[in-house]
Design an enzyme around this catalytic site. Structure first.
Site, PDB file in Angstrom:
ATOM      1  N   LYS A 158      42.855  42.297  51.290  1.00  0.00           N
ATOM      2  CA  LYS A 158      42.215  43.209  50.266  1.00  0.00           C
ATOM      3  C   LYS A 158      40.691  42.341  50.116  1.00  0.00           C
ATOM      4  O   LYS A 158      40.763  40.989  50.165  1.00  0.00           O
ATOM      5  CB  LYS A 158      43.030  43.003  49.115  1.00  0.00           C
ATOM      6  CG  LYS A 158      42.146  43.791  48.091  1.00  0.00           C
ATOM      7  CD  LYS A 158      43.028  44.055  46.671  1.00  0.00           C
ATOM      8  CE  LYS A 158      43.010  42.880  45.444  1.00  0.00           C
ATOM      9  NZ  LYS A 158      41.608  42.847  45.112  1.00  0.00           N
ATOM     10  N   ASP A 200      38.399  47.121  48.171  1.00  0.00           N
ATOM     11  CA  ASP A 200      38.765  47.172  46.673  1.00  0.00           C
ATOM     12  C   ASP A 200      37.533  47.073  45.813  1.00  0.00           C
ATOM     13  O   ASP A 200      37.204  45.964  45.103  1.00  0.00           O
ATOM     14  CB  ASP A 200      39.889  46.009  46.228  1.00  0.00           C
ATOM     15  CG  ASP A 200      40.188  46.129  44.748  1.00  0.00           C
ATOM     16  OD1 ASP A 200      40.400  47.293  44.059  1.00  0.00           O
ATOM     17  OD2 ASP A 200      40.801  45.113  44.122  1.00  0.00           O
ATOM     18  N   LYS A 237      36.596  49.854  43.541  1.00  0.00           N
ATOM     19  CA  LYS A 237      36.893  50.567  42.485  1.00  0.00           C
ATOM     20  C   LYS A 237      35.524  51.428  41.989  1.00  0.00           C
ATOM     21  O   LYS A 237      35.109  51.348  40.807  1.00  0.00           O
ATOM     22  CB  LYS A 237      37.306  49.779  41.314  1.00  0.00           C
ATOM     23  CG  LYS A 237      38.252  48.838  41.651  1.00  0.00           C
ATOM     24  CD  LYS A 237      38.851  48.010  40.284  1.00  0.00           C
ATOM     25  CE  LYS A 237      40.152  47.373  40.487  1.00  0.00           C
ATOM     26  NZ  LYS A 237      39.955  46.131  41.449  1.00  0.00           N
ATOM     27  N   ASP A 280      31.275  56.553  39.642  1.00  0.00           N
ATOM     28  CA  ASP A 280      29.990  57.113  39.912  1.00  0.00           C
ATOM     29  C   ASP A 280      29.715  58.530  39.872  1.00  0.00           C
ATOM     30  O   ASP A 280      30.874  59.333  39.684  1.00  0.00           O
ATOM     31  CB  ASP A 280      29.009  56.451  40.803  1.00  0.00           C
ATOM     32  CG  ASP A 280      27.652  56.085  40.500  1.00  0.00           C
ATOM     33  OD1 ASP A 280      27.131  57.005  39.888  1.00  0.00           O
ATOM     34  OD2 ASP A 280      27.229  55.033  40.635  1.00  0.00           O
ATOM     35  N   THR A 307      44.602  46.843  33.652  1.00  0.00           N
ATOM     36  CA  THR A 307      45.654  46.284  32.826  1.00  0.00           C
ATOM     37  C   THR A 307      44.985  45.220  31.726  1.00  0.00           C
ATOM     38  O   THR A 307      45.706  44.837  30.917  1.00  0.00           O
ATOM     39  CB  THR A 307      46.644  45.375  33.671  1.00  0.00           C
ATOM     40  OG1 THR A 307      45.803  44.727  34.715  1.00  0.00           O
ATOM     41  CG2 THR A 307      47.427  46.416  34.404  1.00  0.00           C
ATOM     42  N   ARG A 328      47.035  34.423  45.072  1.00  0.00           N
ATOM     43  CA  ARG A 328      47.337  33.143  44.891  1.00  0.00           C
ATOM     44  C   ARG A 328      48.544  32.507  45.325  1.00  0.00           C
ATOM     45  O   ARG A 328      48.716  31.633  46.067  1.00  0.00           O
ATOM     46  CB  ARG A 328      46.878  32.518  43.348  1.00  0.00           C
ATOM     47  CG  ARG A 328      45.482  32.540  43.405  1.00  0.00           C
ATOM     48  CD  ARG A 328      45.308  32.736  41.871  1.00  0.00           C
ATOM     49  NE  ARG A 328      45.635  33.825  41.221  1.00  0.00           N
ATOM     50  CZ  ARG A 328      45.299  34.076  39.900  1.00  0.00           C
ATOM     51  NH1 ARG A 328      44.674  32.981  39.096  1.00  0.00           N
ATOM     52  NH2 ARG A 328      45.741  35.159  39.326  1.00  0.00           N
TER      53      ARG A 328
HETATM   54  O1  C5P Z   1      46.172  35.634  42.901  1.00  0.00           O
HETATM   55  P1  C5P Z   1      46.777  37.220  42.268  1.00  0.00           P
HETATM   56  O2  C5P Z   1      48.231  37.417  43.144  1.00  0.00           O
HETATM   57  O3  C5P Z   1      47.073  37.143  40.888  1.00  0.00           O
HETATM   58  O4  C5P Z   1      45.615  38.238  42.699  1.00  0.00           O
HETATM   59  C1  C5P Z   1      46.079  39.531  42.526  1.00  0.00           C
HETATM   60  C2  C5P Z   1      44.867  40.419  43.068  1.00  0.00           C
HETATM   61  O5  C5P Z   1      45.171  41.673  42.463  1.00  0.00           O
HETATM   62  C3  C5P Z   1      43.613  39.941  42.429  1.00  0.00           C
HETATM   63  O6  C5P Z   1      42.743  40.400  43.424  1.00  0.00           O
HETATM   64  C4  C5P Z   1      43.170  40.878  41.379  1.00  0.00           C
HETATM   65  O7  C5P Z   1      41.864  41.207  41.206  1.00  0.00           O
HETATM   66  C5  C5P Z   1      44.142  41.900  41.839  1.00  0.00           C
HETATM   67  N1  C5P Z   1      44.533  42.747  40.658  1.00  0.00           N
HETATM   68  C6  C5P Z   1      45.221  42.193  39.616  1.00  0.00           C
HETATM   69  N2  C5P Z   1      45.833  42.862  38.450  1.00  0.00           N
HETATM   70  C7  C5P Z   1      45.510  44.187  38.461  1.00  0.00           C
HETATM   71  C8  C5P Z   1      44.617  44.971  39.367  1.00  0.00           C
HETATM   72  C9  C5P Z   1      44.281  44.131  40.360  1.00  0.00           C
HETATM   73  O8  C5P Z   1      45.360  41.188  39.349  1.00  0.00           O
HETATM   74  N3  C5P Z   1      45.719  44.895  37.333  1.00  0.00           N
END
Ligand code: C5P
Length: 236
Positions: free
Chosen positions: A33, A60, A62, A65, A120, A211
């Site tokens: 992503k 991604d 989003k 517009d 969220t 992560r």
């Molecule tokens: O590092 P981590 O597993 O938390 O990364 C989650 C990824 O998913 C990030 O790119 C974050 O922007 C995305 N994301 C999120 N929560 C959401 C929507 C997208 O963590 N509600």
């Protein structure tokens, strides 16, 4: 179960950092992503690099517009060869349909189109302040149904709402779920987290994982372990 359900979030600040990370991943074992930070830093050249390396790329960005602008952006994304793009469902039916039609014209290998429902990060009082009728789960469901009615392929769903959405919107409508953590690991800044197995059990099709993989000492090994834990579910 989808082929390669894990989407690794390449949340890196530069072309070089993202390339180093992507080169340590095997495109046969995951998808990747590219979000707003990385795309703003490294742009289409990075997406092109990833696609040429054989990665399935979820762009991604989003989009939100007027329909004409979003349709044009979707056409450009399709031209980059990405696998998935997303838009905000709150852009409304005309915008969603324009995005879908723009991608349909890209033919059989077109990118999948999914929608963001409610971020969220928004709480119940936040919804009220921006004029969205709540409570949050109802707003999520309303926007997911709108995406479904407009012919989109799915939505991004928090782990907390996957069950509710899956019950209302059966497959092949896709649920793409972030907020995944491995059993016993740090939550980082994710408030609501689930393990890969429980997200799939709740109805998710794809898992966005950042992560836990990117900060791992051995990303490929962590990815292989997650895939292994999911492969036992595949047989059920
Ligand atoms: O590092 P981590 O597993 O938390 O990364 C989650 C990824 O998913 C990030 O790119 C974050 O922007 C995305 N994301 C999120 N929560 C959401 C929507 C997208 O963590 N509600």
């Amino acid at each position: 179960m989808q082929e390669r359900p894990v989407i690794v979030a390449l949340d890196a600040p530069s072309f070089e950092a993202a390339r180093d990370l992507a080169d340590r991943l095997d495109p046969a074992l995951c998808r990747v992503k590219v979000g707003k930070e990385l795309f703003t830093a490294a742009g289409p050249a990075l997406v092109d690099y990833l696609v040429r390396r054989g990665h399935s790329v979820f762009l991604d960005l989003k989009y939100h517009d007027i329909p004409n602008t979003v349709a044009a952006a979707c056409r450009v994304a399709a031209g980059l060869g990405v696998w998935m793009v997303d838009v905000h469902a709150s852009g409304g039916p005309a915008m969603l349909e324009a995005a879908r039609e723009a991608l349909e014209s890209a033919g059989a290998g077109r990118p999948k189109l999914i929608a963001i429902t409610v971020l969220t990060s928004l709480s119940e009082p936040d919804l009220e302040r921006v004029g969205l009728v709540g409570p949050v789960p109802q707003a999520v469901l309303r926007l997911a149904r709108l995406a479904h009615e407009c012919g989109l392929d799915g939505v991004v769903s928090s782990a907390a709402e996957a069950r509710l959405l899956r019950a209302a919107l059966p497959r092949p409508f896709l649920l793409v779920t972030p907020g995944i953590r491995l059993p016993g690991a740090a939550k980082d800044d994710q408030v609501r987290i689930v393990t890969p197995e429980s997200a799939i059990a709740d109805g998710a099709d794809f898992l966005v994982i950042g992560r836990p993989i990117t900060q791992s000492a051995d990303p490929l090994r962590t990815l292989a372990e997650i895939n292994h834990s999911l492969s036992t579910l595949k047989q059920t």
